[in-house]
Design a protein around this motif. Sequence first.
Motif, PDB file in Angstrom:
ATOM      1  N   ALA B  75       0.608  -1.325   0.018  1.00 39.92           N
ATOM      2  CA  ALA B  75       0.016   0.009   0.087  1.00 39.92           C
ATOM      3  C   ALA B  75       0.950   1.271  -0.049  1.00 39.92           C
ATOM      4  O   ALA B  75       0.422   2.107  -0.707  1.00 39.92           O
ATOM      5  N   ILE B  76       2.041   1.387   0.650  1.00 46.67           N
ATOM      6  CA  ILE B  76       2.784   2.430   0.851  1.00 46.67           C
ATOM      7  C   ILE B  76       3.624   2.692  -0.350  1.00 46.67           C
ATOM      8  O   ILE B  76       3.638   3.797  -0.973  1.00 46.67           O
ATOM      9  N   VAL B  77       4.035   1.480  -1.022  1.00 47.24           N
ATOM     10  CA  VAL B  77       4.638   1.640  -2.414  1.00 47.24           C
ATOM     11  C   VAL B  77       3.692   2.143  -3.534  1.00 47.24           C
ATOM     12  O   VAL B  77       3.961   3.157  -4.368  1.00 47.24           O
ATOM     13  N   VAL B  78       2.504   1.616  -3.497  1.00 48.41           N
ATOM     14  CA  VAL B  78       1.377   2.095  -4.393  1.00 48.41           C
ATOM     15  C   VAL B  78       0.963   3.609  -4.316  1.00 48.41           C
ATOM     16  O   VAL B  78       0.800   4.445  -5.183  1.00 48.41           O
ATOM     17  N   THR B  79       0.964   4.032  -2.785  1.00 45.81           N
ATOM     18  CA  THR B  79       0.495   5.584  -2.520  1.00 45.81           C
ATOM     19  C   THR B  79       1.772   6.416  -3.126  1.00 45.81           C
ATOM     20  O   THR B  79       1.255   7.183  -3.860  1.00 45.81           O
ATOM     21  N   ALA B  80       3.085   6.022  -2.941  1.00 39.44           N
ATOM     22  CA  ALA B  80       4.191   6.876  -3.340  1.00 39.44           C
ATOM     23  C   ALA B  80       3.961   6.587  -4.996  1.00 39.44           C
ATOM     24  O   ALA B  80       4.048   7.745  -5.506  1.00 39.44           O
ATOM     25  N   ALA B  81       3.872   5.539  -5.446  1.00 31.55           N
ATOM     26  CA  ALA B  81       3.988   5.425  -7.096  1.00 31.55           C
ATOM     27  C   ALA B  81       2.751   6.394  -7.832  1.00 31.55           C
ATOM     28  O   ALA B  81       2.916   7.167  -8.624  1.00 31.55           O
ATOM     29  N   VAL B  82       1.514   6.226  -7.171  1.00 37.47           N
ATOM     30  CA  VAL B  82       0.398   6.992  -7.815  1.00 37.47           C
ATOM     31  C   VAL B  82       0.668   8.426  -7.345  1.00 37.47           C
ATOM     32  O   VAL B  82       0.234   9.226  -8.309  1.00 37.47           O
ATOM     33  N   HIS B  83       1.478   8.785  -6.458  1.00 38.48           N
ATOM     34  CA  HIS B  83       1.601  10.226  -6.269  1.00 38.48           C
ATOM     35  C   HIS B  83       2.700  10.734  -7.136  1.00 38.48           C
ATOM     36  O   HIS B  83       2.506  11.862  -7.683  1.00 38.48           O
ATOM     37  N   ILE B  84       3.699   9.912  -7.455  1.00 39.41           N
ATOM     38  CA  ILE B  84       4.572  10.479  -8.564  1.00 39.41           C
ATOM     39  C   ILE B  84       4.170  10.388  -9.952  1.00 39.41           C
ATOM     40  O   ILE B  84       4.354  11.586 -10.717  1.00 39.41           O
ATOM     41  N   TRP B  85       3.166   9.564  -9.897  1.00 42.58           N
ATOM     42  CA  TRP B  85       2.514   9.614 -11.377  1.00 42.58           C
ATOM     43  C   TRP B  85       1.525  10.793 -11.707  1.00 42.58           C
ATOM     44  O   TRP B  85       1.641  11.416 -12.443  1.00 42.58           O
ATOM     45  N   ARG B  86       0.500  11.232 -10.750  1.00 47.63           N
ATOM     46  CA  ARG B  86      -0.301  12.120 -10.893  1.00 47.63           C
ATOM     47  C   ARG B  86      -0.067  13.293  -9.921  1.00 47.63           C
ATOM     48  O   ARG B  86      -0.730  14.458 -10.177  1.00 47.63           O
ATOM     49  N   ARG B  87       0.705  13.157  -8.943  1.00 45.51           N
ATOM     50  CA  ARG B  87       0.985  14.209  -7.873  1.00 45.51           C
ATOM     51  C   ARG B  87      -0.244  14.970  -7.459  1.00 45.51           C
ATOM     52  O   ARG B  87      -0.580  16.074  -7.498  1.00 45.51           O
ATOM     53  N   ASN B  88      -1.566  13.966  -7.208  1.00 42.02           N
ATOM     54  CA  ASN B  88      -2.725  14.295  -6.676  1.00 42.02           C
ATOM     55  C   ASN B  88      -2.904  13.833  -5.372  1.00 42.02           C
ATOM     56  O   ASN B  88      -2.898  12.542  -5.104  1.00 42.02           O
ATOM     57  N   ALA B  89      -2.700  14.677  -4.145  1.00 42.78           N
ATOM     58  CA  ALA B  89      -2.566  13.993  -2.794  1.00 42.78           C
ATOM     59  C   ALA B  89      -3.718  13.185  -2.571  1.00 42.78           C
ATOM     60  O   ALA B  89      -3.927  12.032  -2.068  1.00 42.78           O
ATOM     61  N   LEU B  90      -5.019  13.670  -2.913  1.00 41.88           N
ATOM     62  CA  LEU B  90      -6.290  12.993  -2.675  1.00 41.88           C
ATOM     63  C   LEU B  90      -6.114  11.755  -3.389  1.00 41.88           C
ATOM     64  O   LEU B  90      -6.563  10.609  -2.569  1.00 41.88           O
ATOM     65  N   LEU B  91      -5.722  11.642  -4.687  1.00 44.14           N
ATOM     66  CA  LEU B  91      -6.005  10.511  -5.220  1.00 44.14           C
ATOM     67  C   LEU B  91      -5.169   9.573  -4.713  1.00 44.14           C
ATOM     68  O   LEU B  91      -5.181   8.187  -4.611  1.00 44.14           O
TER      69      LEU B  91
END
Lengths: 262, 112
Positions: B75-91
Amino acid sequence: MTPAAPDAPAHDRRRRRTAAAWATIAALPTCPTFDVPHTTHTFPAAFRATWPVLFGYVPLGLAFGVLFAQLGHPWYWATLMAVAVYAGAAQFLAVGLLAAGAGIIEIGLTTLLLNARHLFYGLSLAPRFPRGGAARWYLTFGLTDETYALLAGLPPPAPELATRFYVQITALNQAYWVAGCTLGALLGAAVTVDVQGLDFVLTALFVVLAVEQWYAVRNPRPFLTAAGCGLLALLAVGSQHMLLAALGLATLLLLLDRRSYA
Amino acid sequence: MSPDAYLLAAIAVMTAATFATRALPFLLLRRGADHPVVLFLGRYLPAAVMTLLVLYAVKDVPLRTAPYGLTHAIAIVVTAAVHIWRRNALLSIAAGTGLFIWLQRSGLLAGL
């Protein structure tokens, strides 16, 4: 009884000039291209920023309230604690201490030790806080882990709106916490809502803010230093005092290593 | 001491202790807010603190029994990856938390 009498008129004039300048700016028509910070509506941005804390603090506050209700005190004591103390970990610990009838001094010392990690938060926020006034006191009072993370990690909409933005974030976070604690104490054992796993929002919030810090500093040193200190502290002092020990060690190492950051 | 007086005293002392830890650095730095060392800490300490807060958040996850902390790690890796991808904190937070809750409740990793 005005100690700074000679300065007062100049100060007054300055304030009137600033007010006049703001009035001029506020009268400008809205133009998306020249996004002048004439709008003082920082609230939507503050609410968006605190959204993850809402989903973290309400379930956590509920849990505290439910635990607290088992002590047999009326619900408003939980509200008072959330309003006056406003420290998650310390409040949870206090439930156990109060149940055991611990001494007032013991309760004070335990709180002091548990919250000593906050000493390191002020160090990095001091330059950005207002110089004085009620806002400075409230921001200092409300500096929880999550609030610190948001204040340190998010740029305000405009520099001159920073204080307002920070106060709104702090107040919203505390409102979530007070609401959660009160609700939990009111419902007591009647709470059957399954919120298991939802506490991961706070972990995810810290992950997101750590990634944002990477974009801000573009330097692996502070991350690696902290990771090393954290693991070392976990092994050396165990999970209960890990954060305090690791924060102290990381701050020291960062300072000793200052030359390599130039 | 009556129960109410005890509770009130406990809350008062907790309030004072918590506020003291939060206010002390500001009192110490009243004059030196633009000292180079303070500015240096202001720039780099948040990065270290966020890293430590992530560690702190997962410090009590058991690593020796299934799922060996994998639920949190994924879950942590996915959170970081999604954040690097879209840089949308809520998402990023919604995706990471959603995945975490799903992994935990589906029991997918419990059988490892």
